[in-house]
Scaffold this motif. Structure first.
Motif, PDB file in Angstrom:
ATOM      1  N   GLU A 160      45.542  21.926  35.011  1.00  0.00           N
ATOM      2  CA  GLU A 160      45.294  21.014  34.623  1.00  0.00           C
ATOM      3  C   GLU A 160      44.285  20.717  33.220  1.00  0.00           C
ATOM      4  O   GLU A 160      44.888  19.998  32.838  1.00  0.00           O
ATOM      5  CB  GLU A 160      43.816  21.024  35.273  1.00  0.00           C
ATOM      6  N   ILE A 161      43.544  21.599  32.569  1.00  0.00           N
ATOM      7  CA  ILE A 161      42.697  21.629  30.874  1.00  0.00           C
ATOM      8  C   ILE A 161      43.916  21.007  30.219  1.00  0.00           C
ATOM      9  O   ILE A 161      43.946  20.342  29.409  1.00  0.00           O
ATOM     10  CB  ILE A 161      42.364  22.513  30.990  1.00  0.00           C
ATOM     11  N   VAL A 162      45.313  21.519  30.364  1.00  0.00           N
ATOM     12  CA  VAL A 162      46.424  21.491  29.351  1.00  0.00           C
ATOM     13  C   VAL A 162      46.985  20.344  29.724  1.00  0.00           C
ATOM     14  O   VAL A 162      47.284  19.247  28.625  1.00  0.00           O
ATOM     15  CB  VAL A 162      47.664  22.511  29.633  1.00  0.00           C
ATOM     16  N   ALA A 163      46.641  19.405  30.583  1.00  0.00           N
ATOM     17  CA  ALA A 163      47.404  18.360  31.316  1.00  0.00           C
ATOM     18  C   ALA A 163      46.055  16.755  30.825  1.00  0.00           C
ATOM     19  O   ALA A 163      46.383  16.047  29.996  1.00  0.00           O
ATOM     20  CB  ALA A 163      47.830  18.129  32.974  1.00  0.00           C
ATOM     21  N   ALA A 164      45.024  17.173  30.920  1.00  0.00           N
ATOM     22  CA  ALA A 164      44.045  16.682  30.521  1.00  0.00           C
ATOM     23  C   ALA A 164      43.793  16.710  29.270  1.00  0.00           C
ATOM     24  O   ALA A 164      43.119  15.343  28.184  1.00  0.00           O
ATOM     25  CB  ALA A 164      43.011  17.195  30.900  1.00  0.00           C
ATOM     26  N   GLU A 165      43.398  17.933  28.930  1.00  0.00           N
ATOM     27  CA  GLU A 165      43.134  17.414  27.159  1.00  0.00           C
ATOM     28  C   GLU A 165      44.220  18.146  26.308  1.00  0.00           C
ATOM     29  O   GLU A 165      44.382  18.543  25.161  1.00  0.00           O
ATOM     30  CB  GLU A 165      42.014  18.911  27.299  1.00  0.00           C
ATOM     31  N   ASN A 166      45.521  18.661  26.339  1.00  0.00           N
ATOM     32  CA  ASN A 166      46.350  18.484  25.457  1.00  0.00           C
ATOM     33  C   ASN A 166      46.151  20.133  24.910  1.00  0.00           C
ATOM     34  O   ASN A 166      46.193  20.252  23.614  1.00  0.00           O
ATOM     35  CB  ASN A 166      47.240  17.983  25.424  1.00  0.00           C
ATOM     36  N   VAL A 167      45.581  20.816  25.457  1.00  0.00           N
ATOM     37  CA  VAL A 167      45.346  22.261  24.912  1.00  0.00           C
ATOM     38  C   VAL A 167      46.441  23.135  25.373  1.00  0.00           C
ATOM     39  O   VAL A 167      46.845  23.298  26.150  1.00  0.00           O
ATOM     40  CB  VAL A 167      44.451  23.029  25.499  1.00  0.00           C
ATOM     41  N   SER A 168      47.302  23.634  23.646  1.00  0.00           N
ATOM     42  CA  SER A 168      47.827  24.817  23.959  1.00  0.00           C
ATOM     43  C   SER A 168      47.495  26.308  23.544  1.00  0.00           C
ATOM     44  O   SER A 168      48.005  27.266  24.559  1.00  0.00           O
ATOM     45  CB  SER A 168      49.342  24.209  23.067  1.00  0.00           C
ATOM     46  N   GLU A 169      46.685  26.941  23.395  1.00  0.00           N
ATOM     47  CA  GLU A 169      46.179  28.244  23.971  1.00  0.00           C
ATOM     48  C   GLU A 169      44.856  28.586  23.790  1.00  0.00           C
ATOM     49  O   GLU A 169      43.835  26.982  23.596  1.00  0.00           O
ATOM     50  CB  GLU A 169      46.047  28.574  21.737  1.00  0.00           C
ATOM     51  N   LYS A 191      53.544  24.566  34.162  1.00  0.00           N
ATOM     52  CA  LYS A 191      55.029  23.787  33.323  1.00  0.00           C
ATOM     53  C   LYS A 191      55.532  24.151  32.120  1.00  0.00           C
ATOM     54  O   LYS A 191      56.084  23.920  31.344  1.00  0.00           O
ATOM     55  CB  LYS A 191      55.289  23.066  34.010  1.00  0.00           C
ATOM     56  N   THR A 192      53.924  24.161  31.683  1.00  0.00           N
ATOM     57  CA  THR A 192      53.590  23.889  30.084  1.00  0.00           C
ATOM     58  C   THR A 192      53.381  25.396  29.326  1.00  0.00           C
ATOM     59  O   THR A 192      53.142  26.047  29.723  1.00  0.00           O
ATOM     60  CB  THR A 192      52.884  22.738  29.535  1.00  0.00           C
ATOM     61  N   ALA A 193      54.124  25.471  28.036  1.00  0.00           N
ATOM     62  CA  ALA A 193      53.866  26.679  27.254  1.00  0.00           C
ATOM     63  C   ALA A 193      52.475  26.652  26.807  1.00  0.00           C
ATOM     64  O   ALA A 193      52.570  26.163  26.261  1.00  0.00           O
ATOM     65  CB  ALA A 193      54.898  26.852  26.383  1.00  0.00           C
ATOM     66  N   VAL A 194      52.152  27.589  27.190  1.00  0.00           N
ATOM     67  CA  VAL A 194      50.488  28.394  26.813  1.00  0.00           C
ATOM     68  C   VAL A 194      50.019  29.555  26.416  1.00  0.00           C
ATOM     69  O   VAL A 194      51.362  30.641  26.872  1.00  0.00           O
ATOM     70  CB  VAL A 194      49.619  27.842  27.763  1.00  0.00           C
ATOM     71  N   THR A 195      49.376  29.885  25.242  1.00  0.00           N
ATOM     72  CA  THR A 195      49.370  31.418  25.159  1.00  0.00           C
ATOM     73  C   THR A 195      47.427  31.399  25.729  1.00  0.00           C
ATOM     74  O   THR A 195      46.796  30.445  25.224  1.00  0.00           O
ATOM     75  CB  THR A 195      49.205  31.737  23.560  1.00  0.00           C
ATOM     76  N   ILE A 196      47.889  32.860  26.383  1.00  0.00           N
ATOM     77  CA  ILE A 196      46.510  32.458  26.735  1.00  0.00           C
ATOM     78  C   ILE A 196      45.862  33.782  26.392  1.00  0.00           C
ATOM     79  O   ILE A 196      46.182  35.220  26.531  1.00  0.00           O
ATOM     80  CB  ILE A 196      46.820  32.929  28.385  1.00  0.00           C
TER      81      ILE A 196
END
Length: 153
Positions: free
Chosen positions: A87-96, A124-129
């Motif tokens: 949700e946050i990646v979609a809303a705020e475009n955060v990758s890390e 579905k998107t590449a993120v570093t957590i």
């Protein structure tokens, strides 16, 4: 209602009452036994009862059965689901997602808490957590999407 100013301020009810002074003679209404009543355990000096004392009857906390076991070595984790991350990646475009970023976003309630990422939902998107722990399926889902699951400590 009238506007409040210094000329019409009043103290709250009961604020100006004097402290109860016991044992100051019959005229005070609290002389002789000093509100302790006649005889009995509570009337004596030095009387203090333990919490939960029920007059000699078996106290409730001893009448109830003991159940279970408390593991003193238990480690508590705050959990973060991959659905919230998506949700946050979609809303705020955060990758890390570093620990500081997760706290800033309000996903972690306690500042010094340990974080565990769980696989509930899809990413579905590449993120570093960055987290203290990952469930096996969450780690697989992050890596399958092309991201990284980095363990802290």
């Amino acid at each position: 209602m009238a506007i409040r100013n210094l000329s019409n301020l009043r103290a709250p009810k009961k604020a100006n009452e004097n402290k109860k002074r016991v044992g100051r003679g019959m005229g005070s209404g609290m002389g002789k036994t000093s509100t302790r009543g006649h005889k009995g355990q509570g009337s004596r000096s030095g009387s203090s009862l333990m919490r939960g004392f029920e007059g000699g009857q078996m106290p409730l906390h001893r009448r109830l059965p003991k159940r279970g076991f408390t593991n003193i070595f238990r480690v508590e984790y705050q959990v973060l689901g991959l659905d919230r991350v998506a949700e946050i990646v979609a809303a705020e475009n955060v990758s890390e997602f570093t620990l500081e970023k997760i706290i800033d976003l309000g996903l972690l309630r306690k500042k010094g808490a340990l974080l565990k990422v769980l696989n509930n939902g899809e990413i579905k998107t590449a993120v570093t957590i960055h987290a203290h722990k990952f469930s096996k399926t969450a780690q697989e889902a992050i890596e399958k999407a092309g991201g990284k699951a980095i363990l802290i400590g």
